[in-house]
Scaffold this active site. Structure first.
Site, PDB file in Angstrom:
ATOM      1  N   LYS A  11    -111.296 -44.689 -73.650  1.00 35.74           N
ATOM      2  CA  LYS A  11    -110.144 -45.547 -73.334  1.00 35.74           C
ATOM      3  C   LYS A  11    -110.329 -46.301 -72.008  1.00 35.74           C
ATOM      4  O   LYS A  11    -111.182 -45.933 -71.185  1.00 35.74           O
ATOM      5  CB  LYS A  11    -108.882 -44.683 -73.286  1.00 35.74           C
ATOM      6  CG  LYS A  11    -108.508 -44.058 -74.630  1.00 35.74           C
ATOM      7  CD  LYS A  11    -107.163 -43.348 -74.521  1.00 35.74           C
ATOM      8  CE  LYS A  11    -106.739 -42.762 -75.840  1.00 35.74           C
ATOM      9  NZ  LYS A  11    -105.368 -42.176 -75.746  1.00 35.74           N
ATOM     10  N   TYR A  51    -102.150 -48.149 -83.397  1.00 32.85           N
ATOM     11  CA  TYR A  51    -101.252 -47.018 -83.123  1.00 32.85           C
ATOM     12  C   TYR A  51     -99.908 -47.154 -83.845  1.00 32.85           C
ATOM     13  O   TYR A  51     -98.912 -46.584 -83.387  1.00 32.85           O
ATOM     14  CB  TYR A  51    -101.037 -46.887 -81.622  1.00 32.85           C
ATOM     15  CG  TYR A  51    -102.169 -46.172 -80.887  1.00 32.85           C
ATOM     16  CD1 TYR A  51    -102.461 -44.834 -81.145  1.00 32.85           C
ATOM     17  CD2 TYR A  51    -102.922 -46.818 -79.910  1.00 32.85           C
ATOM     18  CE1 TYR A  51    -103.467 -44.162 -80.470  1.00 32.85           C
ATOM     19  CE2 TYR A  51    -103.939 -46.150 -79.213  1.00 32.85           C
ATOM     20  CZ  TYR A  51    -104.194 -44.814 -79.508  1.00 32.85           C
ATOM     21  OH  TYR A  51    -105.195 -44.152 -78.829  1.00 32.85           O
ATOM     22  N   ASN A 114    -105.576 -40.583 -71.005  1.00 34.87           N
ATOM     23  CA  ASN A 114    -106.280 -39.338 -71.322  1.00 34.87           C
ATOM     24  C   ASN A 114    -107.721 -39.559 -71.788  1.00 34.87           C
ATOM     25  O   ASN A 114    -108.315 -38.724 -72.448  1.00 34.87           O
ATOM     26  CB  ASN A 114    -105.476 -38.485 -72.303  1.00 34.87           C
ATOM     27  CG  ASN A 114    -105.274 -39.152 -73.646  1.00 34.87           C
ATOM     28  OD1 ASN A 114    -105.614 -40.311 -73.824  1.00 34.87           O
ATOM     29  ND2 ASN A 114    -104.723 -38.407 -74.591  1.00 34.87           N
ATOM     30  N   HIS A 117    -109.886 -40.777 -77.437  1.00 35.93           N
ATOM     31  CA  HIS A 117    -109.109 -40.594 -78.662  1.00 35.93           C
ATOM     32  C   HIS A 117    -110.066 -40.160 -79.756  1.00 35.93           C
ATOM     33  O   HIS A 117    -111.214 -40.615 -79.781  1.00 35.93           O
ATOM     34  CB  HIS A 117    -108.434 -41.908 -79.082  1.00 35.93           C
ATOM     35  CG  HIS A 117    -107.927 -41.883 -80.500  1.00 35.93           C
ATOM     36  ND1 HIS A 117    -106.689 -41.399 -80.827  1.00 35.93           N
ATOM     37  CD2 HIS A 117    -108.520 -42.240 -81.671  1.00 35.93           C
ATOM     38  CE1 HIS A 117    -106.532 -41.468 -82.144  1.00 35.93           C
ATOM     39  NE2 HIS A 117    -107.635 -41.977 -82.680  1.00 35.93           N
ATOM     40  N   GLU A 128    -109.257 -45.373 -89.441  1.00 37.14           N
ATOM     41  CA  GLU A 128    -109.553 -45.836 -88.076  1.00 37.14           C
ATOM     42  C   GLU A 128    -110.950 -46.452 -87.983  1.00 37.14           C
ATOM     43  O   GLU A 128    -111.147 -47.443 -87.277  1.00 37.14           O
ATOM     44  CB  GLU A 128    -109.368 -44.673 -87.094  1.00 37.14           C
ATOM     45  CG  GLU A 128    -107.903 -44.283 -86.973  1.00 37.14           C
ATOM     46  CD  GLU A 128    -107.641 -43.083 -86.068  1.00 37.14           C
ATOM     47  OE1 GLU A 128    -106.460 -42.740 -85.894  1.00 37.14           O
ATOM     48  OE2 GLU A 128    -108.601 -42.480 -85.546  1.00 37.14           O
TER      49      GLU A 128
HETATM   50  P1  CMP Z   1    -104.224 -40.374 -78.581  1.00 39.90           P
HETATM   51  O1  CMP Z   1    -105.026 -39.237 -79.101  1.00 39.90           O
HETATM   52  O2  CMP Z   1    -104.922 -41.664 -78.382  1.00 39.90           O
HETATM   53  O3  CMP Z   1    -102.974 -40.625 -79.553  1.00 39.90           O
HETATM   54  C1  CMP Z   1    -101.774 -41.252 -79.111  1.00 39.90           C
HETATM   55  C2  CMP Z   1    -101.701 -41.374 -77.626  1.00 39.90           C
HETATM   56  O4  CMP Z   1    -100.421 -41.573 -77.074  1.00 39.90           O
HETATM   57  C3  CMP Z   1    -102.179 -40.083 -76.988  1.00 39.90           C
HETATM   58  O5  CMP Z   1    -103.580 -39.937 -77.185  1.00 39.90           O
HETATM   59  C4  CMP Z   1    -101.714 -40.270 -75.558  1.00 39.90           C
HETATM   60  O6  CMP Z   1    -102.669 -40.951 -74.741  1.00 39.90           O
HETATM   61  C5  CMP Z   1    -100.494 -41.185 -75.707  1.00 39.90           C
HETATM   62  N1  CMP Z   1     -99.270 -40.519 -75.253  1.00 39.90           N
HETATM   63  C6  CMP Z   1     -98.520 -40.904 -74.213  1.00 39.90           C
HETATM   64  N2  CMP Z   1     -97.470 -40.098 -74.072  1.00 39.90           N
HETATM   65  C7  CMP Z   1     -97.537 -39.164 -75.034  1.00 39.90           C
HETATM   66  C8  CMP Z   1     -96.725 -38.049 -75.404  1.00 39.90           C
HETATM   67  N3  CMP Z   1     -95.632 -37.716 -74.734  1.00 39.90           N
HETATM   68  N4  CMP Z   1     -97.125 -37.312 -76.451  1.00 39.90           N
HETATM   69  C9  CMP Z   1     -98.249 -37.646 -77.157  1.00 39.90           C
HETATM   70  N5  CMP Z   1     -99.052 -38.691 -76.854  1.00 39.90           N
HETATM   71  C10 CMP Z   1     -98.701 -39.445 -75.798  1.00 39.90           C
END
Ligand code: CMP
Length: 140
Positions: A11, A51, A114, A117, A128
């Site tokens: 990311k 998303y 984070n 993904h 995806e």
């Molecule tokens: P990802 O695995 O990319 O899938 C959805 C993303 O939403 C997740 O990682 C996080 O980076 C983001 N996100 C932000 N806030 C939240 C939350 N409260 N719970 C889950 N995902 C979140």
């Protein structure tokens, strides 16, 4: 065990800190092979489409903002049990809950930023991968 393919993203928070190689190395060390990879700067429409499953969640706006804030490296990984293995190497979505040695424990800044993904199931992996790659771009 079955050879699977899964989709992975490095990311913008991670590409900004020049972590593409370190994150890819963790995936390769776990036995996953990068069979497709490219760097994209997502448009708002691409991020919202990718998303879309989260569009009603309270964090959706912030998620689209962070995913369009810089380049992302989109990848396809291949290997035994690749979907689960990739998720194990990434660690929990919230880095506060991620196990030692995982990508998110070592590199993630927050749940929103984070660093990585990975697809969560065979159906989402297929969707995806197809969202970002055509068949001829997958070179196993
Ligand atoms: P990802 O695995 O990319 O899938 C959805 C993303 O939403 C997740 O990682 C996080 O980076 C983001 N996100 C932000 N806030 C939240 C939350 N409260 N719970 C889950 N995902 C979140």
């Amino acid at each position: 065990m079955a050879i699977e393919r899964t989709f992975s993203m490095i990311k913008p928070d991670a590409t900004k800190r020049n972590l593409t190689g370190k994150i890819t190395a963790k995936l390769e060390e776990a036995g996953l092979r990068v069979i497709a990879s490219k760097r994209v700067w997502m448009s708002r429409a691409q991020a919202e489409g990718f998303y879309a499953v989260h569009k009603d969640r309270p964090f959706f706006g912030e998620l689209v903002e962070t995913m369009t804030a810089g380049p992302t490296v989109v990848q396809v990984l291949e290997g035994e049990n690749a979907i689960l293995k990739n998720r194990e190497v990434m660690g929990a979505t919230n880095p506060a809950n991620a196990a030692e040695g995982t990508i998110r424990k070592e590199f993630a800044l927050s749940i929103g930023e984070n660093s990585a993904h990975g697809s969560d199931a065979p159906e989402t992996a297929a969707q995806e991968i197809a969202y970002w790659f055509s068949g001829v771009e997958l070179v196993g």
